[in-house]
Scaffold this active site. Structure first.
Site: not given
Length: 291
Positions: A107, A179
């Site tokens: 992230h 992703d």
């Protein structure tokens, strides 16, 4: 991540369900999560995680990864996917080719996994080989594997990983999804427009952009421009368009219509989640007592 917990209550984690030791619970886990998704109008859940639960990634993966043993990870994932399917929900295994040895959170950062091809193939990639016919989608993660690509390209933008290994060597025929391309792990390698084009160019079918509307617009425009500019890229994009359309046509999960959730339905679902959590807890205690 348990994203509906504030609405219908918490769901046991994958690690907790696996630790209970009852295989019947794996499919039940998928089914109850699938019913939760379906109640709120979703047809796809980007789960389960098949990253291996190595110590290196414990702080990052937490309770999402179930075991360091690929055979056990497959056992849980196969049951979970079947449970999702029984609830009319599509699943996706992630994060190809594996984040079990990553000690950075994609992230925010771009991890470099200094792991040999042989080790990756035998360990991290094993679930994808075993589940290549079970998983409707494979979600590709944002990590670099320099022993394989000889550079710092994230797997999500790598033709080597997506086309050469996942499509050709493993023989995966479902949809390949990135992703979230807003994550720091990939944006450190390329701006959002380049990342979106790069994922499709590498062989991906769908590019996830999950939060910022402007990023969607910019990425769409970049894809259109690249199709007009580069005939090879246009052919590559048409392959994915055809694959996605064929997938949608044959997937009954995408054709189901559901009414808006009622208070009674939400209360019933909340009760079922609580009962499932209690079942997992009791099975775990029983297993501990028998050990």
């Amino acid at each position: 991540m348990d994203r509906l917990r504030n609405v219908i209550g918490p769901t046991p984690s994958a690690a907790a369900v696996f630790a209970a030791g009852d295989r019947m619970l794996f499919a039940k886990h998928g089914k109850i999560i699938g019913e939760s998704c379906r109640t709120f109008g979703f047809n796809t859940d980007f789960a389960p995680v098949v990253d291996l639960a190595f110590e290196a990634s414990q702080k990052v993966m937490g309770s999402r990864a179930v075991s360091p043993d690929p055979t056990q990870a497959v056992l849980y994932a196969r049951g979970f996917l079947a449970g999702l399917r029984s609830a009319g929900i599509l699943g996706a295994i992630k994060h190809f080719p594996g984040l079990g040895a990553a000690n950075l959170d994609t992230h925010h950062e771009l991890p470099r996994l200094e792991k040999s091809w042989k080790k990756l193939w035998e360990e991290d990639i094993a679930p994808y080989r075993a589940l290549r016919r079970d998983a409707p989608c494979v979600l590709v993660g944002h990590a670099a594997y320099p022993s394989v690509t000889h550079d710092s390209t994230p797997a999500s933008l790598s033709k080597k990983w997506i086309t050469d290994i996942l499509r050709k060597k493993i023989g995966y025929r479902g949809l390949i999804v990135s992703d979230d391309l807003e994550m720091g792990g990939v944006l450190k390698a390329a701006p959002i427009e380049q990342a979106t084009v790069g994922h499709i160019r590498a062989g991906g079918d769908l590019a996830l952009i999950c939060h910022i509307e402007e990023y969607l617009t910019r990425s769409y425009e970049a894809l259109c421009k690249e199709v007009e500019r580069d005939s090879r890229f246009a052919r590559r994009a048409k392959e994915s368009i055809a694959r996605v359309l064929a997938f949608k046509k044959r997937s009954k999960e995408l054709k189901r219509k559901n009414p808006a959730p009622t208070t009674a339905r939400l209360e019933k679902l909340s009760r079922q989640l609580w009962e499932f959590g209690e079942q997992v807890r009791m099975e775990t205690i029983k297993r501990q007592d028998q050990a």
